[in-house]
Design a protein around this motif. Structure first.
Motif, PDB file in Angstrom:
ATOM      1  N   ILE A  17       0.838  -1.596  -0.017  1.00 28.51           N
ATOM      2  CA  ILE A  17      -0.032   0.421  -0.347  1.00 28.51           C
ATOM      3  C   ILE A  17       0.950   1.736   0.300  1.00 28.51           C
ATOM      4  CG2 ILE A  17      -1.795   1.508   1.107  1.00 28.51           C
ATOM      5  CD1 ILE A  17      -2.866  -1.100   2.574  1.00 28.51           C
ATOM      6  N   GLN A  18       2.023   1.444   0.824  1.00 28.20           N
ATOM      7  CA  GLN A  18       2.790   2.239   0.483  1.00 28.20           C
ATOM      8  C   GLN A  18       4.033   2.465  -0.665  1.00 28.20           C
ATOM      9  OE1 GLN A  18       5.356   1.315   4.393  1.00 28.20           O
ATOM     10  NE2 GLN A  18       4.070   2.500   5.676  1.00 28.20           N
ATOM     11  N   GLU A  19       3.879   1.630  -1.049  1.00 28.66           N
ATOM     12  CA  GLU A  19       4.459   1.574  -2.437  1.00 28.66           C
ATOM     13  C   GLU A  19       3.736   2.156  -3.327  1.00 28.66           C
ATOM     14  OE1 GLU A  19       6.177  -2.104  -3.336  1.00 28.66           O
ATOM     15  OE2 GLU A  19       8.410  -1.990  -2.249  1.00 28.66           O
ATOM     16  N   LEU A  20       2.410   1.705  -3.147  1.00 24.92           N
ATOM     17  CA  LEU A  20       1.215   2.143  -4.614  1.00 24.92           C
ATOM     18  C   LEU A  20       1.263   3.354  -4.405  1.00 24.92           C
ATOM     19  CD1 LEU A  20      -1.112   1.292  -6.462  1.00 24.92           C
ATOM     20  CD2 LEU A  20      -2.470   1.362  -4.553  1.00 24.92           C
ATOM     21  N   ILE A  21       0.810   4.294  -3.128  1.00 25.82           N
ATOM     22  CA  ILE A  21       1.192   5.316  -2.680  1.00 25.82           C
ATOM     23  C   ILE A  21       2.136   6.434  -3.220  1.00 25.82           C
ATOM     24  CG2 ILE A  21       0.952   7.248  -0.834  1.00 25.82           C
ATOM     25  CD1 ILE A  21      -0.836   5.394   0.721  1.00 25.82           C
ATOM     26  N   ALA A  22       3.391   5.698  -2.822  1.00 27.22           N
ATOM     27  CA  ALA A  22       4.783   6.962  -3.984  1.00 27.22           C
ATOM     28  C   ALA A  22       5.023   6.777  -4.915  1.00 27.22           C
ATOM     29  CB  ALA A  22       6.087   5.324  -3.315  1.00 27.22           C
ATOM     30  N   ARG A  23       4.338   5.468  -6.007  1.00 25.92           N
ATOM     31  CA  ARG A  23       3.800   5.772  -6.915  1.00 25.92           C
ATOM     32  C   ARG A  23       3.080   6.248  -7.795  1.00 25.92           C
ATOM     33  NH1 ARG A  23       3.408  -0.471  -7.348  1.00 25.92           N
ATOM     34  NH2 ARG A  23       1.713  -0.138  -8.199  1.00 25.92           N
ATOM     35  N   GLY A  31       5.204  12.820 -14.786  1.00 19.79           N
ATOM     36  CA  GLY A  31       4.579  13.291 -15.933  1.00 19.79           C
ATOM     37  C   GLY A  31       4.034  12.181 -16.478  1.00 19.79           C
ATOM     38  N   ASN A  32       4.309  10.939 -15.641  1.00 23.21           N
ATOM     39  CA  ASN A  32       3.912   9.615 -16.366  1.00 23.21           C
ATOM     40  C   ASN A  32       2.526   8.648 -16.241  1.00 23.21           C
ATOM     41  OD1 ASN A  32       6.747   9.479 -17.367  1.00 23.21           O
ATOM     42  ND2 ASN A  32       7.092   8.332 -15.111  1.00 23.21           N
ATOM     43  N   PHE A  33       1.855   9.934 -16.689  1.00 24.31           N
ATOM     44  CA  PHE A  33       0.426   9.810 -16.701  1.00 24.31           C
ATOM     45  C   PHE A  33      -0.736   8.555 -16.797  1.00 24.31           C
ATOM     46  CE2 PHE A  33       0.478  14.220 -17.633  1.00 24.31           C
ATOM     47  CZ  PHE A  33       0.932  14.498 -15.955  1.00 24.31           C
ATOM     48  N   GLY A  67      -3.503  19.634 -15.571  1.00 18.71           N
ATOM     49  CA  GLY A  67      -2.144  19.661 -15.451  1.00 18.71           C
ATOM     50  C   GLY A  67      -1.657  21.116 -15.404  1.00 18.71           C
ATOM     51  N   GLY A  68      -2.079  22.489 -16.003  1.00 23.93           N
ATOM     52  CA  GLY A  68      -1.179  23.637 -15.578  1.00 23.93           C
ATOM     53  C   GLY A  68      -1.511  24.187 -13.698  1.00 23.93           C
ATOM     54  N   PRO A  69      -2.449  24.483 -13.006  1.00 29.04           N
ATOM     55  CA  PRO A  69      -2.176  24.345 -11.314  1.00 29.04           C
ATOM     56  C   PRO A  69      -1.180  23.391 -10.868  1.00 29.04           C
ATOM     57  CG  PRO A  69      -4.397  24.336 -12.342  1.00 29.04           C
ATOM     58  CD  PRO A  69      -3.915  24.156 -13.372  1.00 29.04           C
ATOM     59  N   LEU A  70      -0.800  22.707 -11.337  1.00 33.90           N
ATOM     60  CA  LEU A  70       0.128  21.788 -10.676  1.00 33.90           C
ATOM     61  C   LEU A  70       1.462  21.302 -11.361  1.00 33.90           C
ATOM     62  CD1 LEU A  70      -2.281  18.463  -9.481  1.00 33.90           C
ATOM     63  CD2 LEU A  70      -1.681  20.429  -8.523  1.00 33.90           C
TER      64      LEU A  70
END
Length: 91
Positions: A17-23, A31-33, A67-70
């Motif tokens: 679960i922690q790794e999923l949150i990190a990914r 930018g790897n959508f 996209g823009g704000p982030l």
């Protein structure tokens, strides 16, 4: 009908679960959508300031809307608390 046995999550589950949150954070920041969408369940729900996005097709639209704000911002995930009820986990 048999009652379903509830099982607590394991330490391995907690690490996954922690790794999923990190990914989630890392793929968004880089930018790897496509990778970011992969962390979501097919019926995943994002509920935030821009509204509610349900499912991967709407979540992919969220990337355009955010996209823009982030740009040039980073997600920092700390103090992850995972709760569970023997059937579901929430972080």
């Amino acid at each position: 009908m048999r009652e379903r046995r509830k099982m607590p999550i394991t330490y391995k589950d907690r690490v996954e679960i922690q790794e999923l949150i990190a990914r989630y954070a890392s793929s968004f920041d880089n930018g790897n959508f496509d990778d970011w969408l992969d962390v979501w369940a097919d019926d995943g729900i994002w509920d935030g300031a821009l509204g509610v996005y349900v499912g991967k097709s709407q979540l992919s639209k969220l990337m355009v809307d955010l996209g823009g704000p982030l740009q040039d911002k980073r997600r920092v995930m700390t103090n992850i608390v995972i709760s569970e009820d023997g059937e579901h986990a929430k972080a």
